[in-house]
Design a protein around this motif. Structure first.
Motif, PDB file in Angstrom:
ATOM      1  N   GLY A 102       0.823  -1.194   0.000  1.00 48.72           N
ATOM      2  CA  GLY A 102       0.000   0.000   0.000  1.00 48.72           C
ATOM      3  C   GLY A 102       0.858   1.245   0.000  1.00 48.72           C
ATOM      4  N   ALA A 103       1.941   1.157   0.722  1.00 48.62           N
ATOM      5  CA  ALA A 103       2.862   2.284   0.774  1.00 48.62           C
ATOM      6  C   ALA A 103       3.348   2.634  -0.623  1.00 48.62           C
ATOM      7  N   ASN A 104       3.424   1.621  -1.468  1.00 46.71           N
ATOM      8  CA  ASN A 104       3.857   1.845  -2.833  1.00 46.71           C
ATOM      9  C   ASN A 104       2.877   2.757  -3.571  1.00 46.71           C
ATOM     10  N   PHE A 105       1.604   2.520  -3.353  1.00 48.49           N
ATOM     11  CA  PHE A 105       0.656   3.400  -4.024  1.00 48.49           C
ATOM     12  C   PHE A 105       0.607   4.769  -3.379  1.00 48.49           C
ATOM     13  N   LEU A 106       0.738   4.744  -2.082  1.00 45.86           N
ATOM     14  CA  LEU A 106       0.829   6.010  -1.370  1.00 45.86           C
ATOM     15  C   LEU A 106       1.879   6.888  -2.054  1.00 45.86           C
ATOM     16  N   ALA A 107       2.947   6.213  -2.465  1.00 46.65           N
ATOM     17  CA  ALA A 107       3.997   6.928  -3.186  1.00 46.65           C
ATOM     18  C   ALA A 107       3.445   7.510  -4.477  1.00 46.65           C
ATOM     19  N   GLN A 108       2.632   6.720  -5.186  1.00 46.28           N
ATOM     20  CA  GLN A 108       2.032   7.208  -6.429  1.00 46.28           C
ATOM     21  C   GLN A 108       1.224   8.470  -6.185  1.00 46.28           C
ATOM     22  N   VAL A 109       0.393   8.407  -5.145  1.00 44.82           N
ATOM     23  CA  VAL A 109      -0.500   9.525  -4.878  1.00 44.82           C
ATOM     24  C   VAL A 109       0.271  10.731  -4.344  1.00 44.82           C
ATOM     25  N   LEU A 110       1.186  10.459  -3.451  1.00 44.44           N
ATOM     26  CA  LEU A 110       1.896  11.568  -2.821  1.00 44.44           C
ATOM     27  C   LEU A 110       2.936  12.198  -3.748  1.00 44.44           C
ATOM     28  N   LEU A 111       3.622  11.353  -4.519  1.00 45.48           N
ATOM     29  CA  LEU A 111       4.758  11.872  -5.287  1.00 45.48           C
ATOM     30  C   LEU A 111       4.432  12.181  -6.745  1.00 45.48           C
ATOM     31  N   ARG A 112       3.376  11.582  -7.259  1.00 47.67           N
ATOM     32  CA  ARG A 112       2.995  11.740  -8.658  1.00 47.67           C
ATOM     33  C   ARG A 112       4.203  11.736  -9.610  1.00 47.67           C
ATOM     34  N   PRO A 113       4.877  10.619  -9.687  1.00 50.73           N
ATOM     35  CA  PRO A 113       6.136  10.595 -10.447  1.00 50.73           C
ATOM     36  C   PRO A 113       5.960  10.474 -11.952  1.00 50.73           C
ATOM     37  N   GLY A 114       4.743  10.290 -12.445  1.00 58.21           N
ATOM     38  CA  GLY A 114       4.554  10.199 -13.882  1.00 58.21           C
ATOM     39  C   GLY A 114       5.021   8.883 -14.466  1.00 58.21           C
ATOM     40  N   ALA A 115       5.039   7.846 -13.656  1.00 64.07           N
ATOM     41  CA  ALA A 115       5.360   6.506 -14.130  1.00 64.07           C
ATOM     42  C   ALA A 115       4.482   5.540 -13.351  1.00 64.07           C
ATOM     43  N   SER A 116       3.975   4.509 -14.049  1.00 61.17           N
ATOM     44  CA  SER A 116       2.986   3.666 -13.385  1.00 61.17           C
ATOM     45  C   SER A 116       3.604   2.532 -12.574  1.00 61.17           C
ATOM     46  N   ASP A 117       4.846   2.201 -12.857  1.00 64.46           N
ATOM     47  CA  ASP A 117       5.488   1.112 -12.126  1.00 64.46           C
ATOM     48  C   ASP A 117       6.735   1.636 -11.417  1.00 64.46           C
ATOM     49  N   LEU A 118       6.573   1.979 -10.153  1.00 68.45           N
ATOM     50  CA  LEU A 118       7.670   2.645  -9.448  1.00 68.45           C
ATOM     51  C   LEU A 118       8.771   1.693  -9.024  1.00 68.45           C
ATOM     52  N   THR A 119       8.365   0.485  -8.645  1.00 64.37           N
ATOM     53  CA  THR A 119       9.361  -0.417  -8.070  1.00 64.37           C
ATOM     54  C   THR A 119       9.893  -1.432  -9.078  1.00 64.37           C
ATOM     55  N   GLY A 120       9.450  -1.332 -10.328  1.00 60.60           N
ATOM     56  CA  GLY A 120       9.986  -2.228 -11.351  1.00 60.60           C
ATOM     57  C   GLY A 120      11.454  -1.928 -11.590  1.00 60.60           C
ATOM     58  N   SER A 121      12.192  -2.948 -12.025  1.00 64.89           N
ATOM     59  CA  SER A 121      13.621  -2.705 -12.223  1.00 64.89           C
ATOM     60  C   SER A 121      14.075  -3.104 -13.618  1.00 64.89           C
ATOM     61  N   PHE A 122      13.153  -3.085 -14.576  1.00 61.83           N
ATOM     62  CA  PHE A 122      13.509  -3.371 -15.965  1.00 61.83           C
ATOM     63  C   PHE A 122      13.464  -2.048 -16.714  1.00 61.83           C
ATOM     64  N   ARG A 123      14.641  -1.444 -16.904  1.00 62.11           N
ATOM     65  CA  ARG A 123      14.672  -0.095 -17.462  1.00 62.11           C
ATOM     66  C   ARG A 123      15.841   0.135 -18.400  1.00 62.11           C
ATOM     67  N   LEU A 124      15.655   1.108 -19.263  1.00 58.00           N
ATOM     68  CA  LEU A 124      16.728   1.524 -20.157  1.00 58.00           C
ATOM     69  C   LEU A 124      17.044   2.990 -19.868  1.00 58.00           C
ATOM     70  N   TYR A 125      18.325   3.295 -19.689  1.00 55.59           N
ATOM     71  CA  TYR A 125      18.731   4.676 -19.387  1.00 55.59           C
ATOM     72  C   TYR A 125      19.750   5.150 -20.401  1.00 55.59           C
ATOM     73  N   LYS A 126      19.732   6.444 -20.680  1.00 51.39           N
ATOM     74  CA  LYS A 126      20.914   7.028 -21.312  1.00 51.39           C
ATOM     75  C   LYS A 126      22.026   6.960 -20.267  1.00 51.39           C
ATOM     76  N   LYS A 127      23.229   6.655 -20.716  1.00 42.61           N
ATOM     77  CA  LYS A 127      24.287   6.398 -19.748  1.00 42.61           C
ATOM     78  C   LYS A 127      24.523   7.583 -18.815  1.00 42.61           C
ATOM     79  N   LYS A 128      24.589   8.785 -19.395  1.00 41.12           N
ATOM     80  CA  LYS A 128      24.897   9.938 -18.541  1.00 41.12           C
ATOM     81  C   LYS A 128      23.747  10.244 -17.585  1.00 41.12           C
ATOM     82  N   VAL A 129      22.541   9.872 -17.977  1.00 47.22           N
ATOM     83  CA  VAL A 129      21.381  10.058 -17.102  1.00 47.22           C
ATOM     84  C   VAL A 129      21.466   9.119 -15.899  1.00 47.22           C
ATOM     85  N   LEU A 130      21.779   7.869 -16.190  1.00 48.22           N
ATOM     86  CA  LEU A 130      21.911   6.903 -15.097  1.00 48.22           C
ATOM     87  C   LEU A 130      23.037   7.299 -14.156  1.00 48.22           C
TER      88      LEU A 130
END
Lengths: 278, 116
Positions: A185-213
């Motif tokens: 539930g705390a995970n969704f609380l994060a969605q509501v409180l932080l509004r990060p603009g991504a639907s899967d906050l705790t997923g770890s399958f991601r692609l980054y530009k190197k300098k961004v990472l």
């Protein structure tokens, strides 16, 4: 293997993708994930390398990785072992030091993340020149295999709306709740409180530009569970653009990532920290 | 502005508005009915948000994608991968401890462990 290097449609773009695979006791899964990575990168023709960061697995994951290196070549499989289990963030820093790609892909080595989605990640990235592309289980065709109803209820994003509701009701009735409901539930609380603009906050399958990472990892202080969430929240704070690709998550090891009391507390701390600082 | 400040700002704005109407702070001499409606409004909002949440949760859980096919596909690919690796393995080097193939290493490891 290396024999089919010529005339691949995606070779000429100049982009190279470094896949970071942090491993701990993945002796059985590592050859399979590497095989799948080679298969899908081979088919799509993108330039790639796989960096295995083994944290001193007692089951001999490193030996297996060395053999894979012999099979697929030292230019494709790079080994960056560490002596003991250290944080995920430092694993990325450690792996990135020797990454020659301008893009970094991070994923789990336990086969819950399927390499077939990587070409989609890359396509998505190119579409909007996104700074990071995150796999999401909660949108489009995304989903999870291996969770029962209870688990789905607890893990799915909107079950955490329930938590948010309960969170308020707590002030009126204070019903006792199983700890897992709290943690997820705390995970969704994060969605509501932080509004990060991504639907899967705790997923770890991601692609980054190197300098961004690189810049994100530098700023992220959390460990374990909160780390992935902090990465994406900070990304939004720093005005990096985020793309999302629906992924199927196959949970073969049932009961993975159980959260204990300590993790819940550190999660709550992490959430409040992000709430107050981003 | 941090998320915390944004929330505080939003909540205090709404709170002020609510107090304004409920307690008639500006002496606007609003009709009594306004005040009667405004007074329990936060509670109503909370309850309706809760109902909305429960409905959405029910819907999303019921329609959550199970990915059976993804699991099947993975199982098949694992089989294929094991066969292919076994072939590559024996072709390129005599492998793990000089006698076992890559995918059988785990078995070797378990055997060693069972000796102790």
């Amino acid at each position: 293997m290396a024999s089919r290097k010529t005339s691949r449609p995606n070779r000429d773009s100049g982009d190279k993708y470094s896949v970071l695979l942090p491993t701990y006791n993945e002796r059985e899964n590592l050859p399979l994930i590497v095989w799948l990575l080679v298969k899908y990168f081979g088919e799509s023709g993108f330039n790639y390398e796989i960096i295995v960061i083994d944290d001193g697995s007692p089951d001999g994951t490193l030996e297996v990785a060395e053999q894979l290196q012999k099979v697929y070549g030292e230019d494709k499989i790079l080994l960056r072992p560490r002596a003991k289990k250290l944080g995920l963030g430092t694993a990325y820093i450690h792996g990135m030091k020797h990454a020659s790609g301008n893009f970094i892909i991070i994923m789990d080595a336990d086969l819950s993340h399927h390499p077939k989605f990587i070409p989609e990640f890359i396509q998505k990235q190119k579409e909007g020149d996104y700074d990071l592309v995150s796999g999401t289980r909660y949108r489009g065709n995304g989903g999870v295999y291996g969770w029962d109803l209870r688990r789905k209820l607890i893990r799915s994003l909107l079950a955490e709306v329930l938590y948010f509701f309960i969170f308020f009701l707590l002030f009126f009735f204070s019903p006792p709740l199983p700890p897992l409901v709290h943690s997820r539930g705390a995970n969704f609380l994060a969605q509501v409180l932080l509004r990060p603009g991504a639907s899967d906050l705790t997923g770890s399958f991601r692609l980054y530009k190197k300098k961004v990472l690189e810049s994100l990892v530098e700023q992220c202080v959390s460990k374990g569970y909160v780390f992935q969430m902090e990465m994406i929240v900070r990304a939004r704070q720093l005005n990096y653009t985020i793309g999302e690709v629906p992924i199927s998550f196959v949970d073969r090891v049932y009961g993975e990532s159980k959260l204990g009391g300590n993790e819940i507390v550190s999660y709550a701390k992490g959430l409040l920290m992000l709430f107050a600082t981003t | 502005m941090t998320k915390l400040l944004q929330w505080l700002f939003g909540v205090s704005l709404l709170g002020a508005l609510w107090a304004l109407v409920t307690f008639d702070l500006l002496d606007l001499s609003l009709p009594q009915t306004y005040r009667e409606v405004a007074w329990p409004m936060p509670f109503y909002l909370l309850i309706s948000f809760g109902c909305y949440s429960l409905a959405t949760v029910g819907y999303r859980v019921a329609t959550f994608n199970d990915c059976e096919e993804a699991a099947k596909e993975l199982q098949e690919q694992i089989k294929e991968a094991k066969e292919d690796l076994r072939r590559k393995d024996t072709a390129e080097f005599s492998s793990c401890a000089g006698r076992r193939s890559l995918v059988e290493c785990s078995a070797t490891f378990e055997e060693i462990c069972s000796l102790f």
